[in-house]
Design an enzyme around this catalytic site. Sequence first.
Site, PDB file in Angstrom:
ATOM      1  N   LYS A  65       0.858  -1.183   0.000  1.00 41.17           N
ATOM      2  CA  LYS A  65       0.000   0.000   0.000  1.00 41.17           C
ATOM      3  C   LYS A  65       0.898   1.239   0.000  1.00 41.17           C
ATOM      4  CE  LYS A  65      -3.864   2.126   2.530  1.00 41.17           C
ATOM      5  NZ  LYS A  65      -4.791   2.007   3.669  1.00 41.17           N
ATOM      6  N   SER A 122      -9.705   2.211   2.694  1.00 41.41           N
ATOM      7  CA  SER A 122      -8.800   2.887   1.806  1.00 41.41           C
ATOM      8  C   SER A 122      -7.791   1.989   1.103  1.00 41.41           C
ATOM      9  CB  SER A 122      -8.054   3.953   2.604  1.00 41.41           C
ATOM     10  OG  SER A 122      -7.217   3.341   3.574  1.00 41.41           O
ATOM     11  N   SER A 157      -9.963  -0.030   6.978  1.00 45.69           N
ATOM     12  CA  SER A 157      -9.364  -0.013   5.642  1.00 45.69           C
ATOM     13  C   SER A 157      -8.706  -1.284   5.157  1.00 45.69           C
ATOM     14  CB  SER A 157      -8.360   1.123   5.537  1.00 45.69           C
ATOM     15  OG  SER A 157      -9.056   2.322   5.298  1.00 45.69           O
TER      16      SER A 157
HETATM   17  N1  GLN Z   1     -13.175   4.847   6.080  1.00 44.24           N
HETATM   18  C1  GLN Z   1     -12.467   5.281   7.227  1.00 44.24           C
HETATM   19  C2  GLN Z   1     -11.942   6.692   7.008  1.00 44.24           C
HETATM   20  O1  GLN Z   1     -12.221   7.206   5.995  1.00 44.24           O
HETATM   21  C3  GLN Z   1     -11.342   4.332   7.560  1.00 44.24           C
HETATM   22  C4  GLN Z   1     -10.118   4.531   6.769  1.00 44.24           C
HETATM   23  C5  GLN Z   1      -8.968   3.705   7.218  1.00 44.24           C
HETATM   24  O2  GLN Z   1      -9.136   2.722   7.935  1.00 44.24           O
HETATM   25  N2  GLN Z   1      -7.781   4.125   6.835  1.00 44.24           N
HETATM   26  O3  GLN Z   1     -11.297   7.266   7.820  1.00 44.24           O
END
Ligand code: GLN
Length: 486
Positions: A77, A152, A176
């Site tokens: 990532k 994400s 995410s």
């Molecule tokens: N969807 C959540 C956010 O937008 C989680 C994102 C994540 O876990 N990096 O913050």
Amino acid sequence: MTTLHDMSVAELAQTLKTKQVSAVEVATAFLARTGGNPHNAFLDIDSEITLAQAQASDARIAAGTAGALEGVPIAHKDVFVTRDFATTAGSKILSGYRSPFDATVVQKLNAAGMVSLGKVNCDEFAMGSANENSAYGAVTNPWDTSRIPGGSSGGSAAAVAARLAPAATGTDTGGSIRQPASFCGITGIKPTYGRASRYGMIAYASSLDQAGPMARSAEDCALLLSAMCGADLDRDSTSLDVPTENFSAKLGDSLQGLRIGIPKEFFGDGLATDVRTAIDAALKTLEAQGAKLVPITLPRTELAIPVYYIIAPAEASSNLSRFDGVKFGHRAKDYTDLVSMYKKTRAEGFGEEVKRRIMTGAYVLSHGYYDAYYLQAQKIRRMIADDFQRAFGECDVIAGPVAPTVAWKLGNNASDPLADYLADIFTLPASLAGLPGMSVPVGFGEGHMPVGLQLISNYLQEARLLNVAHQYQLATDHHLQKPEGI
Ligand code: GLN
């Protein structure tokens, strides 16, 4: 022999170790698949670097000094900094940035012999649930390219589902790893907060950020997680000072007598019927394998949304202050003085969602609002963690959906950021409590889109989670399904 790109991490490791195939052959096979960048999953590919790493792996195999995952490819990532590939965190503000060092997680996987296939796309600074917040374009879901892959870690999930990589790293701050794994029909685990070092993981919300593996099976996740974790106290003081574990060695237990807690708040009105049907069927299978379902309650589940969307932006507004055009990446061209350089750089470099969160974060931390929002959120965060401890008095693991629906259509929530926030409801509680959670493919819902079952355990019980998932995967084949044409 199975086609290389269809092999699991475990199979590839074994095939490489027994010299039935070389690391260069494996790397070449995957590079052939990532060429043309299907699903816009990758942000940086460099075949020379990948092949050089593969050659080094072959040399170690020949010399008898191979690591546990020698020669097995992995995609990282783009929030993990890497020396050999560019690192952008999906943001324009870091375009062209090269780190002088590797993140601890990357370094550990390299030390286990893994070969990097490059960097994968993600929401900008990991803020998002659909991968539509990447400055480098959306990622498409390999099961239906008109849909989002989740976020994400959307590039990680799409790459694994489309067999562009046998495994990928992800990060999970509020879901995410689990949510894109669920939306793309793969397996992913977020370990206990602090299990894996955050050193070199570009910080979003430091008290929540955690790295983890994404692959096709629990067996593969166990191999990867064993290699990724470990105390790193000199460089991440929040990393846990606990012995490293061999999670693969703990995959044998039967599910006989296992108490699975079913939180009623995870099965309310908001849960789509197609997801519910797949989850119910998975729970029946686990029952048939000897597990006992125990009704439990996590009464503050709904509060996890406002609490998370106060705490995470608060921490982000502080963490992202370092991106000002001085040290890293993008710097605005026309400016009059230092302050105007900061302002223009940040206005040009950050995307809309990141700006929204910086502003929200600055607001909830500001004088007069701190007590009403930030402090209040911290108190409820503690209560959410306490609710889990109460629940674990009655059960060994908790099960429920990862997300209320299957992956939605690209652009669906474009004008409504709150809709994405609300869809995080089932993943945020475990994140706020710092508990391990995983997503396991359990079938399909509307539009033949994958559905993931979420499993949550108490602190440091990743082995138990992985074992439950593994036993389920021994009895079912949902994790072996692949998108049409792949
Ligand atoms: N969807 C959540 C956010 O937008 C989680 C994102 C994540 O876990 N990096 O913050």
